[in-house]
Scaffold this motif. Structure first.
Motif, short mmCIF file in Angstrom:
data_model
loop_
_atom_site.label_atom_id
_atom_site.label_comp_id
_atom_site.label_asym_id
_atom_site.label_seq_id
_atom_site.Cartn_x
_atom_site.Cartn_y
_atom_site.Cartn_z
N GLU A 258 0.85 -1.19 0.00
CA GLU A 258 0.00 0.00 0.00
C GLU A 258 0.89 1.23 0.00
N LEU A 341 -2.63 0.51 -9.82
CA LEU A 341 -3.47 0.42 -8.62
C LEU A 341 -2.67 -0.09 -7.43
N VAL A 346 -4.77 0.91 -4.10
CA VAL A 346 -6.21 0.87 -4.34
C VAL A 346 -6.71 -0.56 -4.23
N ARG A 355 -9.48 5.36 -1.61
CA ARG A 355 -8.93 4.22 -2.34
C ARG A 355 -9.94 3.07 -2.39
N LEU A 358 -12.64 3.92 -4.92
CA LEU A 358 -12.20 3.73 -6.30
C LEU A 358 -12.17 2.25 -6.65
N ALA A 359 -11.69 1.42 -5.73
CA ALA A 359 -11.67 -0.03 -5.97
C ALA A 359 -13.09 -0.54 -6.20
N ILE A 377 -8.60 7.04 -11.87
CA ILE A 377 -7.30 6.78 -11.25
C ILE A 377 -6.46 8.05 -11.22
N LEU A 380 -7.59 10.46 -8.58
CA LEU A 380 -7.11 10.15 -7.23
C LEU A 380 -5.69 10.67 -7.04
#
Length: 730
Positions: A258, A341, A346, A355, A358-359, A377, A380
């Motif tokens: 992450e 990602l 994400v 995040r 968005l996922a 994406i 973000l």
């Protein structure tokens, strides 16, 4: 839904809660064929093939009619409404079973598998698991149990394969959700029953490692490897062996990362880092720049094992802003946006609600390469950069998918107006590669070469201790400055202790375990490139490119592309005379891991190919000498035909080969006159002018006949005794 069809286990049919008794096996086989092709016409000939295969009885056509008539009566007996359409109907060419697919457990099973695939592609691992759980619950026993005929046999194998595939899909989704221990527990039994199924073994190794059971994972691989060698006579495939190497080296790619996860940097950093002062300074300068609000793009290019990841991690270790790390592999192109990602962290389980949101949005079924997804994406990233500087490091960027590359391209543009630093590491790229075009358009490239001699010596001192023994220094020298190979060699030295076996080139021999590790690290090469390296390993430290063209039987243009691939990968180098291995350890690895019987056969094949192409006799002789096996007619004829031609260039080689042929058990007594005659001619020529070093005195009576007395002294000065003396019968 009135009728339900169960094809897992014994073939059975229900009308509501009441089971319909179907009768004998052949009748149930016919029904199974019709059910698996529900709502399609199945011809009589197809039914005959399904039931009896290539040798049907003479009565087959009538039997099919009888089975279908009996089934039609069974279904008709269940009808209470005369207006209900017939379930099993006839047509001019065959028969059709009119039932919806969801009424048939096998059809439902395959539909759920596809649904799981869609959900997983849409970043919904939990939804994929739910679909797979439902599918696997339908698998209540051996498919089409007890049914005879080729159709049933083929379907049983197909469905067993699909079930294992579903188990693997489910395990992958569970791993994405962090259920590592659960996967390890569930896979242990099924993997033990299918040791040759490498993707299943790969998932087990990964789950064991992530569950803290590293040593057990290594033991599982060794067990699978032993079974594979025993049953197939070969090593496990490249994907599984790469996983094994990752576990041995605690590769960071084994873990999802992450943004801001400093443990990811720790896993990327080399245990010992030396050299690269200029490159490290440039990276740190760029990191300081983004911390002060200036964006940038850096590319780190280099061959496998040269230290790209370690360099980036060393520089990023002291970064004072958020760092996102993503590691790609050869499977990444099948997963749109996955590398980007991963860099951004994400995922559905992300602690950051942006995040996670968005996922969730990306899992909604639609075109995964759509501009809307890409813009989400990029949006973000804009939002993150508006709050604080951000660094994204994409490792092994050469594997990025096309959708991800389009996003990376937009992010490159974003660096000109945002505090965003992009760092991408990649192997040398082929001409015309889209990533190469982007690299050439923006940013700065750092091209890593192998360590300098002084840097390699420093790394060896760090790894092996001060003042390593000369044998260890020579052994490590075969890495030619490649940090990963050098580390592998030192690990092998530690495991094996003293290195005393010669390799024929005044260096300690490469242990088989180290050779296997080095080969596995090269599993990313194409199959053709690996085959080229195997042949090259037979050809000596330096060899002409034409040799590869001869043995690979490929057009010159294709061979040139292969050579370019290997040169770009940092494995071969061009010389004035042809090609050579950049790291002798790589040649040793391919040579050592080749079974002796295969190695000798390939040497012989190479010798014949070179001779047929009119190659210089001394070059062919090198390959003939490398085959110390029984002399056959081709070897005998070649030696006797070319001995005199070879002598002026390599007189000793010529004499050794002639003596070998003369002394071989396969050379009959009546045939010995010819090689002995050639030997006399060679020794005579040698005494009168062929160059050679001095040797101990040879008793005159032992010198080959045909050498004049006045020349015997010169012969004694120029030939070792074993070559000047007459060949003796075996």
């Amino acid at each position: 839904m009135r009728f339900r069809f169960a094809l897992f286990g014994q073939v059975r049919v229900w009308n509501g809660d009441e089971e319909i008794l179907l009768g004998p096996a052949h009748r149930r086989t016919v029904l199974a064929v019709l059910a698996l092709r529900a709502d399609q016409v199945v011809t009589r000939s197809e039914l005959i093939d399904a039931v009896w295969g290539e040798h049907p009885p003479a009565s087959a056509n009538g039997s099919i009619y009888t089975y279908v008539s009996a089934l039609r009566k069974l279904f008709a007996a269940q009808e209470t409404d005369p207006g209900t359409p017939t379930v099993l109907e006839s047509s001019a060419t065959g028969y059709r079973l009119r039932v919806p697919g969801e009424a048939i457990d096998m059809v439902r099973f395959e539909s759920l598998r596809e649904e799981a695939r869609r959900r997983y592609r849409d970043a919904d691992p939990a939804g994929a698991i739910a679909a797979l759980d439902e599918a696997l619950a339908l698998y209540r026993g051996e498919p089409l149990a007890e049914l005879p005929g080729p159709f049933a046999a083929a379907q049983r194998e197909r469905l067993k394969e699909l079930r294992l595939d579903a188990v693997e899909q489910r395990a992958r989704a569970l791993l994405d959700l962090g259920e590592h221990a659960k996967v390890a527990t569930e896979l242990c039994d099924v993997a033990s029953r299918h040791p040759m199924r490498e993707h299943l073994q790969d998932l087990l190794l990964l789950s064991l490692y992530r569950s803290g059971r590293r040593e057990e994972a290594l033991e599982v691989f060794e067990s699978v490897r032993a079974i594979t060698i025993e049953q197939l006579g070969t090593e496990p495939g490249s994907a599984l062996t790469t996983r094994y190497d990752q576990i041995r080296s605690d590769d960071p790619a084994l873990w999802p990362m992450e943004t801001g996860d400093t443990s990811g940097l720790a896993r990327l950093r080399a245990t010992e880092f030396v050299g690269r002062a200029a490159e490290l300074s440039r990276l740190r300068s760029a990191i300081t720049g983004v911390e002060q609000g200036r964006g940038g793009v850096l590319w780190i290019e280099g061959a496998a094992g040269v230290g790209k990841s370690a360099l980036a991690a060393e520089a990023l270790a002291d970064a004072r802003c958020a760092v996102g790390i993503g590691v790609a592999d050869e499977f990444s192109p099948a997963s749109p946006f996955r590398l980007v990602l991963d860099c951004l962290g994400v995922r559905l389980t992300a602690a950051d609600p942006r995040r996670a949101a968005l996922a969730h949005a990306l899992k909604i079924p639609r075109d995964r390469n759509s501009a809307a997804d890409a813009e989400s994406i990029i949006g973000l990233v804009r939002e993150l950069c508006a709050q604080a500087p951000l660094i994204l490091f994409a490792d092994d960027l050469q594997w990025i998918d096309s959708a991800g590359l389009s996003v990376w391209r937009e992010l490159v543009h974003l660096t000109t107006r945002s505090p965003l630093l992009l760092i991408g590491s990649h192997r040398p790229l082929t001409a015309g590669a889209a990533l190469g075009e982007l690299r050439d358009q923006a940013g700065e490239s750092l091209r890593l070469q192998d360590l300098r001699d002084d840097e390699a010596a420093d790394l060896l001192t760090v790894l092996a201790g001060p003042s390593p023994e000369p044998a260890v220094v020579a052994f490590a020298g075969t890495a030619a400055g490649n940090p990963r190979i050098l580390t592998d060699l030192v690990d092998a030295w530690r495991a094996h202790g003293a290195l005393t076996e010669p390799d024929g080139e005044d260096r300690p021999a490469l242990p088989v375990s180290a050779a296997q590790v080095i080969k596995r690290r090269l599993a990313f090469l194409s199959a053709r490139a690996q085959e080229a390296l195997r042949w090259a390993a037979l050809s000596g430290p330096e060899f002409p490119e034409r040799d590869l063209a001869l043995v690979l039987e490929l057009p010159a243009a294709e061979v040139a592309r292969l050579v370019d691939e290997l040169v770009d990968a940092g494995l071969l180098a061009r010389t004035g005379k042809g090609l050579r291995f950049r790291q002798p350890a790589v040649r040793q690895a391919f040579h050592t891991t080749m079974p002796q019987a295969i190695r000798l056969a390939l040497h012989r094949q190479l010798a014949e190919a070179l001779d047929a192409a009119g190659t210089e006799v001394d070059h062919v002789a090198d390959r003939v000498e490398a085959v110390p096996t029984s002399v056959d007619s081709w070897v005998r004829d070649w030696v006797l035909r070319n001995g005199h031609t070879l002598a002026p260039e390599s007189a000793k080689t010529a004499l050794r080969l002639v003596r070998w042929v003369s002394s071989a058990p396969s050379t009959m007594a009546g045939e010995r006159g010819h090689p002995e005659s050639v030997h006399r001619g060679l020794t005579g020529g040698f005494a009168h002018g062929y160059p050679g070093p001095s040797s101990p005195d040879i008793p005159p009576q032992r010198i080959s006949d045909g050498v004049p007395d006045g020349a015997q002294g010169r012969l004694r000065d120029r030939l070792p005794p074993e070559l000047a003396c007459r060949p003796e019968p075996p």
